[in-house]
Design a protein around this motif. Structure first.
Motif, PDB file in Angstrom:
ATOM      1  N   TYR A 148       0.850  -1.174   0.000  1.00  0.00           N
ATOM      2  CA  TYR A 148       0.000   0.000   0.000  1.00  0.00           C
ATOM      3  C   TYR A 148       0.893   1.233   0.000  1.00  0.00           C
ATOM      4  CZ  TYR A 148      -4.354  -2.523   0.995  1.00  0.00           C
ATOM      5  OH  TYR A 148      -5.462  -3.326   0.905  1.00  0.00           O
ATOM      6  N   GLN A 190       0.894   5.506   0.809  1.00  0.00           N
ATOM      7  CA  GLN A 190       0.195   6.621   1.458  1.00  0.00           C
ATOM      8  C   GLN A 190       0.927   7.900   1.096  1.00  0.00           C
ATOM      9  OE1 GLN A 190       0.061   6.574   5.811  1.00  0.00           O
ATOM     10  NE2 GLN A 190      -2.027   7.364   5.736  1.00  0.00           N
ATOM     11  N   GLY A 216      -5.061   9.024   2.274  1.00  0.00           N
ATOM     12  CA  GLY A 216      -5.301   7.694   2.823  1.00  0.00           C
ATOM     13  C   GLY A 216      -4.456   6.636   2.134  1.00  0.00           C
ATOM     14  N   LEU A 217      -4.622   5.404   2.569  1.00  0.00           N
ATOM     15  CA  LEU A 217      -3.884   4.280   2.005  1.00  0.00           C
ATOM     16  C   LEU A 217      -4.495   3.846   0.677  1.00  0.00           C
ATOM     17  CD1 LEU A 217      -3.470   2.098   5.188  1.00  0.00           C
ATOM     18  CD2 LEU A 217      -1.597   2.927   3.785  1.00  0.00           C
ATOM     19  N   LEU A 254      -4.058   0.852  -2.443  1.00  0.00           N
ATOM     20  CA  LEU A 254      -3.405  -0.386  -2.836  1.00  0.00           C
ATOM     21  C   LEU A 254      -2.525  -0.137  -4.047  1.00  0.00           C
ATOM     22  CD1 LEU A 254      -3.179  -3.487  -2.430  1.00  0.00           C
ATOM     23  CD2 LEU A 254      -4.978  -3.691  -4.149  1.00  0.00           C
ATOM     24  N   PHE A 293       3.765   0.793   2.601  1.00  0.00           N
ATOM     25  CA  PHE A 293       3.526  -0.221   3.618  1.00  0.00           C
ATOM     26  C   PHE A 293       3.368  -1.584   2.965  1.00  0.00           C
ATOM     27  CE2 PHE A 293       2.877   2.412   7.332  1.00  0.00           C
ATOM     28  CZ  PHE A 293       2.466   3.623   6.810  1.00  0.00           C
ATOM     29  N   PHE A 310       0.449  -5.164   9.015  1.00  0.00           N
ATOM     30  CA  PHE A 310       1.280  -4.215   8.301  1.00  0.00           C
ATOM     31  C   PHE A 310       2.699  -4.181   8.837  1.00  0.00           C
ATOM     32  CE2 PHE A 310      -1.498  -1.829   5.500  1.00  0.00           C
ATOM     33  CZ  PHE A 310      -2.759  -2.060   6.006  1.00  0.00           C
TER      34      PHE A 310
END
Lengths: 115, 117
Positions: free
Chosen positions: A36, A38, A43-44, A46, A90, A105
């Motif tokens: 992921y 950011q 926000g996160l 994919l 992440f 994570f």
């Protein structure tokens, strides 16, 4: 128990240089692997995922990651980075336990691309 | 289509007060997750809802934390008697899980930044 280790907390790199963000995991069951991203104040999102099949997976913006079962790794690579790739990345793993799943994570790697 | 939405985007509260954080998942997604992102702890799983099954509460840090999901859609995370260590960004995610239990990617909302003063 599953765990995810991102070996580098920060990776500085110059624009157009290659980069590798490392991720290792530990799990006693089959896993699914994700990266992921950011971006600052967002926000996160994919970036890419490995569920099964080909061990090399690619994203639409030039990143790729290779699942290596023997080394329990899922490193993220890009041959030439852009300023816009500056973000926190992440690595995450999920697996089955009792028919449900959740993401575990890593601590994240901050990629800073400099001109 | 609409993504996962969360409200409020920011919440400042005094220590000891209760707070409620709301999550609207993507329509049709059967699974809903809450995570917490804080400087000291990174991204931590809190709770997971899947259909009508009992939620997985294994990540809730204390009994001050609770969550519910009404009608299989909207979810509320409640923190009672907030403490300063509860300050974090609370993220909600949803995903579509097949009947066979296949895992699908989780789509995250923008988060609620909670500050406890």
């Amino acid at each position: 128990a599953q765990s995810v280790t991102q070996l580098d907390s920060q990776v500085p790199v110059f624009e157009e240089a290659p980069v590798e963000l490392r991720c290792n995991y530990s799990s006693s069951v089959s896993v699914y692997l994700f990266w992921y991203v950011q971006y600052p104040n967002q926000g996160l999102q994919l970036l890419l995922k490995y569920l099964s099949g080909s061990t090399l997976v690619e994203s639409i913006n030039g990143f790729e990651a290779e699942f290596n079962k023997s080394q329990t790794s899922f490193h993220l690579r890009k041959p030439s980075v852009h300023i816009s790739d500056t973000a926190e990345y992440f690595c995450a793993v999920s697996g089955f336990s009792g028919g449900y799943n959740k993401l575990i994570f890593g601590a994240g790697t901050r990629l800073a691309v400099h001109p | 289509g609409a993504g996962v939405s969360q409200s409020p985007s920011n919440k400042v509260t005094e220590k000891g007060k209760d707070v409620e954080l709301r999550c609207d998942p993507i329509s049709g997604h059967t699974a809903l997750y809450w995570y917490r992102q804080s400087l000291g702890q990174g991204l931590e799983f809190l709770i997971y809802f899947q259909g009508n099954s009992a939620p997985d509460k294994s990540g809730l840090p204390s009994d001050r934390f609770s969550a519910e999901r009404t009608g299989g859609s909207v979810s509320t995370l409640t923190i009672q008697r907030t403490q300063q260590e509860d300050s974090a960004v609370y993220l909600c995610a949803s995903s579509f899980l097949s009947g066979a239990g296949g895992t699908y990617e989780q789509y995250f909302g923008p988060g609620t930044r909670l500050t406890v003063t």
